[in-house]
Write an enzyme that holds these catalytic residues in place. Structure first.
Site, PDB file in Angstrom:
ATOM      1  N   LYS A  51     -46.369   1.879   8.421  1.00  0.00           N
ATOM      2  CA  LYS A  51     -47.742   1.567   8.783  1.00  0.00           C
ATOM      3  C   LYS A  51     -47.955   1.767  10.283  1.00  0.00           C
ATOM      4  O   LYS A  51     -47.030   1.600  11.075  1.00  0.00           O
ATOM      5  CB  LYS A  51     -48.074   0.124   8.387  1.00  0.00           C
ATOM      6  CG  LYS A  51     -47.944  -0.139   6.895  1.00  0.00           C
ATOM      7  CD  LYS A  51     -48.209  -1.570   6.540  1.00  0.00           C
ATOM      8  CE  LYS A  51     -47.093  -2.493   6.982  1.00  0.00           C
ATOM      9  NZ  LYS A  51     -45.820  -2.242   6.294  1.00  0.00           N
ATOM     10  N   GLY A  89     -35.341 -11.307  10.663  1.00  0.00           N
ATOM     11  CA  GLY A  89     -35.970  -9.994  10.600  1.00  0.00           C
ATOM     12  C   GLY A  89     -37.117  -9.861  11.585  1.00  0.00           C
ATOM     13  O   GLY A  89     -37.908 -10.795  11.768  1.00  0.00           O
ATOM     14  N   ASP A 121     -39.802  -8.308  11.342  1.00  0.00           N
ATOM     15  CA  ASP A 121     -41.116  -8.459  10.713  1.00  0.00           C
ATOM     16  C   ASP A 121     -41.523  -9.925  10.640  1.00  0.00           C
ATOM     17  O   ASP A 121     -42.678 -10.276  10.911  1.00  0.00           O
ATOM     18  CB  ASP A 121     -41.142  -7.801   9.328  1.00  0.00           C
ATOM     19  CG  ASP A 121     -40.005  -8.264   8.424  1.00  0.00           C
ATOM     20  OD1 ASP A 121     -39.038  -8.904   8.911  1.00  0.00           O
ATOM     21  OD2 ASP A 121     -40.068  -7.969   7.216  1.00  0.00           O
ATOM     22  N   THR A 176     -46.483  -9.255 -23.714  1.00  0.00           N
ATOM     23  CA  THR A 176     -45.332  -9.172 -22.810  1.00  0.00           C
ATOM     24  C   THR A 176     -45.725  -8.770 -21.393  1.00  0.00           C
ATOM     25  O   THR A 176     -45.231  -9.344 -20.419  1.00  0.00           O
ATOM     26  CB  THR A 176     -44.300  -8.180 -23.368  1.00  0.00           C
ATOM     27  OG1 THR A 176     -43.847  -8.667 -24.626  1.00  0.00           O
ATOM     28  CG2 THR A 176     -43.110  -8.038 -22.435  1.00  0.00           C
TER      29      THR A 176
END
Length: 262
Positions: free
Chosen positions: A14, A101, A103, A179
């Site tokens: 990004k 991390g 992020d 399901t």
């Protein structure tokens, strides 16, 4: 010639122009992988060019190196962010800051900037490849967090072990009648339940309930299950803008070369 922010995650790459010390412009995104980094997919546009690039990566070292090489060919200056024990009023709980991390670190920087005008206490939940949850109090102290599989990763893991279970699809229901819906309900519900438990535990620890910020590619799907949450899809890039501003301030405060005539 503008400054740009780049976030190389585990599933997407990004970018956004940096507007202010905490604000970003329109976010561009490319699929993950070397071909995407090279701009080979014209439908997602070419990588921008500019004066300075600030980058963050949680991807494999080889892909991070490729990203840096591409950015250095398009920008005059390129800087890769590293997690810091203290930055922009945030103090990490991790004894080894580099184990958190980048992020998550950047999301905390942005969260503090966003919530300082209100309660200041915030629970940050990132929904990407993993589900990450971090608690930050009004003083800027990080209380630690959790890491779990995201709903998408849960689905993929189930599909890998039982191919008859679809890896995607279905709608959330409290008691599903097929399901696909049961899988969506179970995986989304598990993630939402972990966030809700974290909110309860945060309120017990702090004596007050924090704000809840959701970010990441899978955040929007959980928003209906977490009505108290605020969606900030570009939170990591916003944190990168905060980090860049701090880095610039630090550069400005460094003494220049001595005057040889002084």
């Amino acid at each position: 010639m503008s400054d740009w922010l780049f976030d190389l995650g585990n599933s997407r790459f990004k970018a956004a122009p940096r507007l202010t010390a905490s604000a970003v412009g329109e976010v561009l995104a490319w699929p993950h992988g070397a071909d995407a980094l090279a701009g080979g997919d014209a439908s997602h546009g070419a990588l921008p060019r500019g004066r300075r690039a600030w980058g963050a990566s949680v991807a494999a070292p080889a892909l991070t190196t490729q990203m840096l090489g591409l950015l250095r060919g398009r920008f005059d200056q390129v800087q890769l962010v590293q997690t810091q024990a203290e930055c922009a009023g945030v103090r990490l709980a991790y004894r080894q800051a580099d184990r958190l991390g980048v992020d998550r670190f950047l999301a905390l920087l942005a969260a503090r900037r966003l919530t300082q005008a209100s309660t200041g206490d915030v629970l940050v939940a990132g929904v990407g490849t993993a589900l990450t949850i971090d608690l930050l109090d009004a003083s800027g102290l990080h209380h630690g967090g959790r890491i779990a599989p995201s709903p998408a990763l849960m689905r993929q893991a189930l599909h890998q072990r039982a191919a008859q279970l679809p890896a995607a699809g279905g709608r959330y229901a409290e008691f599903a009648g097929d399901t696909e819906d049961a899988l969506a309900s179970g995986c989304d519900g598990a993630a939402a339940a972990l966030v809700e438990r974290s909110l309860r535990q945060a309120a017990l620890r702090l004596g007050r309930e924090p704000e809840l910020l959701l970010h990441g590619g899978g955040a929007e799907a959980l928003l209906p299950l977490l009505p108290a949450a605020t969606l900030r899809p570009a939170l990591v890039l916003e944190g990168l803008a905060v980090w860049a501003a701090q880095a610039e301030d630090a550069d400005d405060e460094r003494p220049g070369p001595a005057d040889p005539l002084g």
